[in-house]
Design an enzyme around this catalytic site. Structure first.
Site, PDB file in Angstrom:
ATOM      1  N   ASP A   1       0.820  -1.211   0.000  1.00 28.49           N
ATOM      2  CA  ASP A   1       0.000   0.000   0.000  1.00 28.49           C
ATOM      3  C   ASP A   1       0.855   1.263   0.000  1.00 28.49           C
ATOM      4  OD1 ASP A   1      -2.126  -1.697   0.089  1.00 28.49           O
ATOM      5  OD2 ASP A   1      -2.462  -1.498   2.246  1.00 28.49           O
ATOM      6  N   GLY A   2       2.085   1.169   0.491  1.00 28.67           N
ATOM      7  CA  GLY A   2       2.950   2.346   0.513  1.00 28.67           C
ATOM      8  C   GLY A   2       3.295   2.865  -0.861  1.00 28.67           C
TER       9      GLY A   2
ATOM     10  N   ASN B   1      -4.763   8.614   2.863  1.00 31.51           N
ATOM     11  CA  ASN B   1      -5.236   7.862   4.028  1.00 31.51           C
ATOM     12  C   ASN B   1      -5.765   8.776   5.119  1.00 31.51           C
ATOM     13  OD1 ASN B   1      -5.141   5.185   3.366  1.00 31.51           O
ATOM     14  ND2 ASN B   1      -3.156   4.787   4.301  1.00 31.51           N
TER      15      ASN B   1
ATOM     16  N   ASP C   1      -4.794  11.315  23.323  1.00 35.94           N
ATOM     17  CA  ASP C   1      -3.507  11.223  22.643  1.00 35.94           C
ATOM     18  C   ASP C   1      -3.505  11.939  21.304  1.00 35.94           C
ATOM     19  OD1 ASP C   1      -2.458   9.824  24.703  1.00 35.94           O
ATOM     20  OD2 ASP C   1      -2.471   7.866  23.725  1.00 35.94           O
TER      21      ASP C   1
ATOM     22  N   THR D   1      -9.713   1.969   6.912  1.00 34.41           N
ATOM     23  CA  THR D   1      -9.214   0.625   7.202  1.00 34.41           C
ATOM     24  C   THR D   1      -7.750   0.648   7.631  1.00 34.41           C
ATOM     25  OG1 THR D   1      -8.736   0.352   4.835  1.00 34.41           O
ATOM     26  CG2 THR D   1     -10.827  -0.500   5.640  1.00 34.41           C
TER      27      THR D   1
ATOM     28  N   ALA E   1      -7.277   4.528  11.465  1.00 39.19           N
ATOM     29  CA  ALA E   1      -8.584   4.751  12.090  1.00 39.19           C
ATOM     30  C   ALA E   1      -9.207   3.432  12.560  1.00 39.19           C
ATOM     31  CB  ALA E   1      -9.510   5.467  11.116  1.00 39.19           C
TER      32      ALA E   1
END
Length: 507
Positions: free
Chosen positions: A237-238, A329, A359, A370, A373
């Site tokens: 995904d990167g 994202n 935080d 997905t 989150a």
């Protein structure tokens, strides 16, 4: 007014009401005609009693004269006494007669299912008077997901190949792909200049033969806008997040092959890449338009920059300013190295919503729902849903639940004046910077989504990624009743203990 003319009015009104039910959108002219007939219907004119009718139904003599003239222009009786409706009414009647189903319009591929950011609605009119005001600053339009198909108005010539960094398993597929694109498809292949510095890649004999044919660029120095027709990602995904970062405006279609670890955004397998790429280059593919967030930092020390956050070009299209960044994202606001809780104020369209004590805060797209989150307890949203998700990170409140807001709103995030510490902001895990007191971050949906090519379709790809990546709803299946027939066939006086004892004796 004669009875024939009055019948013509009522027939015309019925035809136009049926036409309104058949059309997916109603213009202002049709709405004006319908309202005109309703006013006429509730107060029929009488030339001999105009003065008395004015006191009965509220119409003045001049208003009645205008109504009568407009209706006589629009409704014209023929020689047989029938009514011939002019303009849009006649076209609507023909549309009803020609449509199948006796006046009920069937769905077609060209019928837009929705034109709203907040909910699916096929029309923009509500009742006889209500209507959505047209807004020229609309962020995006929602289409029927089934109609989002890839089409090339000219053959693609240049392709950008992005591979996973420092992964030896991707080197062989990368060489095969680049060689095939150059030799078989005669395309201009772009790669990052850092790829050519890989020592293991330079030892490949096949790569040495094609190394000089590649076009290189440097991240942060060269602008790829309007230079790339097609993007191919090899890795996880990167690689797709990196492709989104390279294009801060319009993004070419992206085809991602799964050669990484998780693979939420990479639906293709590299086994038969020749067949899959040929099909895509011929225009046979579905698209998933993954929305991005446009984030703009407003520093207290530079208030003048606030007026330059959105530039407008001569064509009237909005372009991001120099200090804005688009993320696929999420954007994360956290407390950084400080041991104190974050105290962050959240505004929505300029209105104060709440203060986040914990935080930090995650503002994500449906694609990012997905990712971080989901780990923070948020729900997962399909990437075609127009929304922005706001998720707190470890909130110091039992009632602070993640929320979903419409994609067209603008979120403003700032450090509360009474906060003990500052906050830190990161965009898709990059460009981490500190958010001081008086600074603010504004987030909204960008008009430039990332068009991701589907392996099958939008629904199948997304649920397959949930099952493969997160093992969503994977559990041991419950036994059917046939496997418990020995219990159901036993007598009512038998107990479970007796049955277990019988099994022990058999052993």
């Amino acid at each position: 007014m004669s009875a024939s003319v009055r019948n013509c009015i009522f027939r015309s009104q019925k035809v136009e009401l049926l036409a309104e039910m058949a059309l997916s959108d109603i213009d202002l002219a049709t709405l004006h005609e319908n309202r005109l007939e309703q006013r006429w219907h509730y107060g029929l004119p009488n030339s001999h009693h105009i003065y008395h009718q004015h006191h009965q139904d509220g119409f003045s003599a001049m208003t009645r004269l205008c109504l009568e003239r407009n209706l006589q222009r629009k409704v014209q009786p023929d020689l047989n006494g029938n009514c011939l409706a002019r303009g849009r009414s006649r076209q609507n009647a023909n549309a009803i007669d020609s449509s199948s189903g006796g006046g009920q319009r069937r769905r077609s591929g060209t019928w837009p299912r929705t034109r709203s950011l907040n909910a699916p609605s096929p029309v923009q009119q509500f009742g006889p008077c209500g209507r959505i005001m047209k807004n020229s600053a609309m962020v995006m339009q929602i289409q029927d997901p089934a109609s989002q198909r890839l089409t090339w108005y000219k053959p693609p010539l240049t392709v950008l190949v992005i591979k996973k960094v420092s992964d030896a398993s991707v080197l062989a597929p990368f060489v095969y792909l680049v060689d095939w694109l150059l030799q078989e498809k005669n395309m201009v292949v772009w790669v990052e200049s850092a790829v050519l510095e890989d020592a293991q890649l330079n030892e490949n004999v096949r790569f040495k033969a094609i190394r000089d044919k590649l076009v290189t660029f440097k991240d942060g120095r060269d602008d790829l806008t309007d230079r790339i027709d097609f993007i191919v990602c090899l890795g996880g995904d990167g690689t797709l997040l990196y492709a989104s970062l390279l294009f801060q405006q319009s993004v070419p279609p992206v085809m991602a092959f799964h050669l990484g670890s998780l693979g939420f955004l990479t639906p293709f397998r590299f086994d038969n890449f020749e067949e899959q790429l040929t099909s895509v280059l011929e225009g046979h593919a579905a698209l998933t338009l993954r929305s991005r967030l446009r984030c703009v930092m407003h520093r207290r020390s530079d208030r003048k920059q606030e007026a330059k956050t959105l530039e407008v070009d001569p064509d009237g299209e909005a372009r991001p300013a120099a200090n804005s960044i688009l993320v696929l994202n999420e954007v994360v606001i956290d407390r950084g190295p400080s041991p104190y809780l974050s105290n962050i104020d959240l505004f929505l369209d300029g209105k104060y919503i709440t203060s986040v004590q914990g935080d930090g805060l995650i503002v994500s797209t449906p694609t990012g729902s997905t990712a971080y989150a989901a780990a923070a307890g948020a729900s997962m949203i399909h990437p075609s849903v127009p929304a922005i998700m706001v998720t707190p990170i470890c909130p110091h409140s039992l009632s602070f639940r993640p929320i979903v807001v419409p994609a067209g709103v603008e979120l403003k995030i700032s450090v509360s004046p009474e906060s003990r510490n500052t906050s830190w902001v990161s965009f898709d895990g990059r460009n981490r910077q500190e958010l001081f007191h008086g600074d603010s971050l504004r987030v909204t949906t960008s008009i430039y989504p990332v068009p991701c090519i589907c392996a099958q379709d939008q629904i199948s790809d997304w649920f397959a990624s949930l099952a493969d990546g997160l093992h969503w709803n994977v559990r041991k299946r419950q036994k059917c009743l046939d496997e418990l027939s020995d219990l159901t066939a036993s007598g009512s006086e038998d107990t479970l203990d007796e049955i277990e004892n019988m099994k022990l004796y058999d052993v």
